[in-house]
Design an enzyme around this catalytic site. Structure first.
Site, PDB file in Angstrom:
ATOM      1  N   ASN A   5     -15.179  48.560  -6.921  1.00 40.63           N
ATOM      2  CA  ASN A   5     -15.898  49.572  -7.694  1.00 40.63           C
ATOM      3  C   ASN A   5     -15.102  49.785  -8.974  1.00 40.63           C
ATOM      4  O   ASN A   5     -14.059  50.433  -8.946  1.00 40.63           O
ATOM      5  CB  ASN A   5     -15.995  50.866  -6.874  1.00 40.63           C
ATOM      6  CG  ASN A   5     -16.618  52.001  -7.654  1.00 40.63           C
ATOM      7  OD1 ASN A   5     -17.221  51.779  -8.716  1.00 40.63           O
ATOM      8  ND2 ASN A   5     -16.488  53.216  -7.143  1.00 40.63           N
ATOM      9  N   LYS A   7     -15.847  51.471 -11.490  1.00 45.66           N
ATOM     10  CA  LYS A   7     -16.061  52.811 -12.060  1.00 45.66           C
ATOM     11  C   LYS A   7     -16.277  52.701 -13.582  1.00 45.66           C
ATOM     12  O   LYS A   7     -16.827  51.708 -14.050  1.00 45.66           O
ATOM     13  CB  LYS A   7     -14.898  53.739 -11.720  1.00 45.66           C
ATOM     14  CG  LYS A   7     -14.545  53.743 -10.240  1.00 45.66           C
ATOM     15  CD  LYS A   7     -13.671  54.891  -9.859  1.00 45.66           C
ATOM     16  CE  LYS A   7     -13.222  54.724  -8.424  1.00 45.66           C
ATOM     17  NZ  LYS A   7     -12.593  55.916  -7.891  1.00 45.66           N
ATOM     18  N   HIS A  90     -21.513  57.902  -4.050  1.00 46.66           N
ATOM     19  CA  HIS A  90     -20.070  57.983  -4.266  1.00 46.66           C
ATOM     20  C   HIS A  90     -19.677  59.446  -4.502  1.00 46.66           C
ATOM     21  O   HIS A  90     -20.410  60.194  -5.153  1.00 46.66           O
ATOM     22  CB  HIS A  90     -19.666  57.116  -5.467  1.00 46.66           C
ATOM     23  CG  HIS A  90     -18.189  56.907  -5.532  1.00 46.66           C
ATOM     24  ND1 HIS A  90     -17.343  57.866  -6.018  1.00 46.66           N
ATOM     25  CD2 HIS A  90     -17.411  55.865  -5.140  1.00 46.66           C
ATOM     26  CE1 HIS A  90     -16.097  57.421  -5.925  1.00 46.66           C
ATOM     27  NE2 HIS A  90     -16.106  56.209  -5.393  1.00 46.66           N
ATOM     28  N   GLU A  92     -17.680  60.808  -6.440  1.00 47.51           N
ATOM     29  CA  GLU A  92     -17.594  61.236  -7.848  1.00 47.51           C
ATOM     30  C   GLU A  92     -18.981  61.605  -8.369  1.00 47.51           C
ATOM     31  O   GLU A  92     -19.133  62.554  -9.142  1.00 47.51           O
ATOM     32  CB  GLU A  92     -16.950  60.119  -8.688  1.00 47.51           C
ATOM     33  CG  GLU A  92     -15.459  60.014  -8.379  1.00 47.51           C
ATOM     34  CD  GLU A  92     -14.851  58.641  -8.572  1.00 47.51           C
ATOM     35  OE1 GLU A  92     -15.470  57.785  -9.230  1.00 47.51           O
ATOM     36  OE2 GLU A  92     -13.749  58.427  -8.038  1.00 47.51           O
ATOM     37  N   GLU A 162     -15.352  57.090   2.800  1.00 45.82           N
ATOM     38  CA  GLU A 162     -14.350  57.323   1.775  1.00 45.82           C
ATOM     39  C   GLU A 162     -13.906  58.785   1.824  1.00 45.82           C
ATOM     40  O   GLU A 162     -14.572  59.653   1.231  1.00 45.82           O
ATOM     41  CB  GLU A 162     -14.917  57.022   0.390  1.00 45.82           C
ATOM     42  CG  GLU A 162     -15.412  55.597   0.230  1.00 45.82           C
ATOM     43  CD  GLU A 162     -15.352  55.148  -1.226  1.00 45.82           C
ATOM     44  OE1 GLU A 162     -14.641  54.192  -1.509  1.00 45.82           O
ATOM     45  OE2 GLU A 162     -16.000  55.802  -2.065  1.00 45.82           O
ATOM     46  N   GLY A 168      -8.356  57.487  -5.210  1.00 45.58           N
ATOM     47  CA  GLY A 168      -7.590  57.514  -6.458  1.00 45.58           C
ATOM     48  C   GLY A 168      -6.341  58.381  -6.397  1.00 45.58           C
ATOM     49  O   GLY A 168      -5.722  58.652  -7.415  1.00 45.58           O
ATOM     50  N   SER A 208      -7.803  54.617  -1.864  1.00 45.37           N
ATOM     51  CA  SER A 208      -6.441  54.104  -2.088  1.00 45.37           C
ATOM     52  C   SER A 208      -6.103  52.920  -1.186  1.00 45.37           C
ATOM     53  O   SER A 208      -4.963  52.754  -0.758  1.00 45.37           O
ATOM     54  CB  SER A 208      -5.405  55.219  -1.935  1.00 45.37           C
ATOM     55  OG  SER A 208      -5.625  56.222  -2.918  1.00 45.37           O
TER      56      SER A 208
HETATM   57  C1  PEP Z   1     -13.575  54.384  -4.778  1.00 42.07           C
HETATM   58  O1  PEP Z   1     -13.734  54.980  -5.820  1.00 42.07           O
HETATM   59  O2  PEP Z   1     -14.553  53.992  -4.160  1.00 42.07           O
HETATM   60  C2  PEP Z   1     -12.211  54.156  -4.307  1.00 42.07           C
HETATM   61  C3  PEP Z   1     -12.028  53.835  -3.078  1.00 42.07           C
HETATM   62  O3  PEP Z   1     -11.204  54.334  -5.246  1.00 42.07           O
HETATM   63  P1  PEP Z   1      -9.643  54.021  -5.050  1.00 42.07           P
HETATM   64  O4  PEP Z   1      -9.540  52.713  -4.309  1.00 42.07           O
HETATM   65  O5  PEP Z   1      -9.107  53.950  -6.432  1.00 42.07           O
HETATM   66  O6  PEP Z   1      -9.084  55.150  -4.243  1.00 42.07           O
END
Ligand code: PEP
Length: 246
Positions: A5, A7, A90, A92, A162, A168, A208
């Site tokens: 992803n 982003k 997601h 976000e 998630e 992040g 992460s």
């Molecule tokens: C995500 O945004 O789907 C995600 C898992 O981000 P990160 O791996 O940076 O935590």
């Protein structure tokens, strides 16, 4: 599956460079590989990865089919670029763009109607985890936006668990926390659609996940791969994660 992803990162030129590097490095993956890019990259990246094992995802689509919705991008438009997947729900987008269960239900239906496979994200925030409410949160997210689907429609759904506190932040869920939640999610799918469909559903972990911890997370029986944010922006790291899924 290992899905990236991107982003809101990478100019078109930078995205072309990353997709080209991935095309050269991802030769015989043992799992499905998807890259999720901003809308403006989709058509160009689709051309670059044509004929490779890499599939393409949008990071969003509109909750309306077409019309006077300035700035929006419909599921049909996404599909017309050659993308096969669409990341939806997601955290976000839920948090910053106020995407409700109802809006997400519409988006999922429109994605499916246009031949896109949703990668549907669910997960609790830190306060919910601390209050021990993570199970009820993910259950409500599933019931609110995707458990309306028929078994036939469900076959095109990939889930991504998630935990929002891990996205992040560098705070990864432990392998035990991931396994516990993935097993719970699979049990909810089994209740709704039956054991066979539950076992066939791909449930990704995201938050992460990186080149160092991916193998440990993927070793869990109910963790079928990862949705990768930050670590998908560097080809060598993303490739190490793909190999960890192998
Ligand atoms: C995500 O945004 O789907 C995600 C898992 O981000 P990160 O791996 O940076 O935590």
């Amino acid at each position: 599956m290992v899905a990236g992803n991107w982003k809101m990162n990478k100019t078109l030129q930078e995205g072309v460079a990353l997709a080209t590097e991935l095309k050269q490095s991802v030769k015989n993956p043992k799992c499905a590989v998807v890259i999720g890019t901003p809308f403006i990259h989709l058509a160009t990246v689709a051309e670059i990865i044509k004929g490779t094992p890499i599939c393409l995802a949008a990071e969003n689509c509109a909750d309306k089919a077409s019309g006077a919705y300035t700035g929006e991008v419909s599921a049909a438009m996404v599909a017309s670029t050659g993308a096969q997947y669409c990341i939806l729900g997601h955290s976000e987008r839920r948090a910053y763009y106020h995407e409700t269960y109802d809006i997400l239900r519409e988006k999922v239906l429109l994605a499916l109607e246009n031949g896109l496979k949703p990668i549907f994200c669910i997960g609790e925030v830190k306060e919910e985890r601390e209050a021990g409410k993570q199970n009820e949160v993910v259950k409500a997210q599933l019931e609110g936006s995707v458990f309306n689907l028929s078994a036939e429609q469900w076959a095109d759904i990939t889930l991504a668990y998630e935990p929002v506190w891990a996205i992040g932040t560098g705070l990864t869920a432990t392998p035990e926390q991931a396994q516990e939640m993935h097993a719970y999610i699979r049990s909810l799918i089994a209740e709704k659609y039956g054991e066979q469909i539950a076992n066939d559903t791909t449930i990704l972990y995201g938050g992460s996940c990186n080149a160092k911890n991916a193998a440990e997370l993927f070793a869990n029986p109910d963790v079928d791969g990862g949705l990768i944010g930050g670590a998908s922006l560097k080809a060598p790291d993303f490739c190490t994660i793909i190999e960890a899924r192998g």
